[in-house]
Design a protein around this motif. Structure first.
Motif, mmCIF file in Angstrom:
data_model
loop_
_atom_site.group_PDB
_atom_site.id
_atom_site.type_symbol
_atom_site.label_atom_id
_atom_site.label_comp_id
_atom_site.label_asym_id
_atom_site.label_seq_id
_atom_site.Cartn_x
_atom_site.Cartn_y
_atom_site.Cartn_z
ATOM 1 N N ASP A 92 -1.302 -8.910 -7.266
ATOM 2 C CA ASP A 92 -1.223 -8.913 -5.807
ATOM 3 C C ASP A 92 -2.553 -9.343 -5.206
ATOM 4 O O ASP A 92 -3.597 -9.212 -5.843
ATOM 5 N N ASP A 94 -3.942 -7.945 -2.530
ATOM 6 C CA ASP A 94 -4.581 -6.932 -1.690
ATOM 7 C C ASP A 94 -5.570 -6.028 -2.431
ATOM 8 O O ASP A 94 -5.966 -4.991 -1.905
ATOM 9 N N GLN A 96 -5.061 -4.094 -4.758
ATOM 10 C CA GLN A 96 -4.473 -2.878 -5.331
ATOM 11 C C GLN A 96 -4.375 -3.035 -6.846
ATOM 12 O O GLN A 96 -4.250 -2.072 -7.573
ATOM 13 N N ARG A 197 -4.493 -0.322 -0.347
ATOM 14 C CA ARG A 197 -4.718 -1.758 -0.171
ATOM 15 C C ARG A 197 -6.034 -1.976 0.575
ATOM 16 O O ARG A 197 -6.426 -1.191 1.433
HETATM 17 MG MG MG Z 1 0.001 -3.901 -1.951
#
Ligand code: MG
Ligand code: UDP
Length: 338
Positions: A92, A94, A96, A197
């Motif tokens: 991802d 973000d 994370q 995030r």
């Molecule tokens: Mg996320």
């Protein structure tokens, strides 16, 4: 190319540069050449401008922009279909999914694993959320043929052969957790701590999660249809037994037949049950409808290889297309690469 990292991005303008810095830092420690494929999934913010600039200043970053928002699954697939690495990571945007984890994961690929999956632990999650996801996994694993692991998401590295297997699955309705599990291959897990995030907000509302849950159950087999038959049979049998009991009661003991409430309950209950079962059948029918249209999974509007390209790629479903990709993956002229 040693490693490709595919990152689907939807309105990630606030984090994409931080991600790029962290990825660059981590990938500089990897032996062999690496590329990052950023996929802009029809963002409405400045994500694409960041991508263009990144590609100009640091050519290791390539990008694709889809013609609209196709959803994370399609964006991931678009990136995967363009990856040229011997192994391919998906993560991802973000943060994370911690980029440093790629290094231990890559070691496991080198040790011979074909799928290395990052599994987040739920220590930091709220109690209710943890319980809800446990219950969800128990339900889903009872219904579908493949085994899903709690906490194992899309963050993973695939070997080239695992990637080829994944790309050969051509369904339009892509529940990727299930598809990753379905292809099998020698798999291992690496645990990591879940964090919030870095910026921006999650694209998943409660409704989205609910729909995703239904998708996961329906996209793998027809057990819910079988279940519908079982429930239908059980309800019909109980109606017969109750009818017999009322009849015997009236004949033997002379009790008056209790009517109104029972009748209403039965009518309403059965009506509801029939609606649910029709809904289940309808869901499958809808899926067949979508699959028969055989539309491409995504359209590419722009890429770092050349602007204005409109590429329709039906992964897997169209064997010829797949084979031509497989035989010449590194000279895909429609990406404008050398
Ligand atoms: Mg996320
Ligand atoms: N994403 C995407 N298309 C979408 C929704 C999300 O490409 O339509 C990307 C998003 O940019 C992020 C990843 O998918 O990189 C995970 O999304 P998000 O963080 O919103 O999901 P969560 O982590 O909350 O499950």
């Amino acid at each position: 190319m040693h490693l490709s990292v595919v990152v689907p991005c939807y309105n990630e303008g606030q984090v994409i540069l931080r991600l790029a810095d962290e990825l660059e830092n981590v990938l500089s420690r990897v032996e062999g050449e690496c590329e990052v494929i950023l996929v802009d999934d029809g963002s409405s913010d400045d994500t694409i401008e960041h991508m263009r600039r990144l590609h100009e200043t640091r050519p290791m970053f390539r990008y694709l922009a889809l013609s609209r928002n196709f959803g994370k699954e399609a964006a991931m697939l678009a990136g995967l279909s363009q990856a040229t690495g011997d192994c391919v990571a998906v993560m991802d945007a973000d943060l994370q999914h911690p980029p440093e984890l790629l290094l231990p994961m890559l070691d496991l690929i080198e040790a011979g694993y074909e799928q290395v999956v990052a599994r987040r632990d739920r220590h930091a999650d709220p109690w209710l959320r943890t319980r809800a996801s446990r219950a969800y996994y128990r339900l889903v694993n009872g219904l579908i043929d493949v085994r899903l692991q709690d906490g194992a998401g899309d963050f993973r590295i695939l070997s080239r052969s695992a990637l080829r297997a994944l790309l050969s699955l051509g369904e339009a309705n892509r529940f990727s957790k299930g598809l990753f599990a379905w292809i099998g291959f020698k798999t291992t897990y690496v645990d990591y701590q879940n964090v919030a995030r870095a910026a921006g907000e999650s694209k998943w509302g409660l409704r989205g999660l609910f729909d995703y849950g239904i998708d996961s159950i329906l996209s793998f087999n027809n057990k819910p249809l079988r279940l519908a038959i079982h429930v239908g049979l059980a309800v019909s049998m109980s109606a017969v037994i109750y009818g017999l009991w009322v009849g015997v009661d009236a004949l033997v003991r002379g009790n008056p037949v209790p009517g109104y409430v029972t009748l209403i309950c039965a009518v309403v209950g059965l009506g509801g049950l029939q609606m649910i079962m029709l809904g289940v059948i309808g869901e499958y029918l809808g899926r067949i409808y979508i699959e028969t249209k055989a539309r491409p999974h995504f359209l590419i509007r722009e890429s770092s290889g050349g602007e204005g390209l409109s590429v329709t790629t039906a992964v897997g479903r169209n064997r010829l297309l797949l084979e031509s990709q497989e035989t010449a993956p590194r000279s895909t002229s429609w990406l404008g690469q050398p």
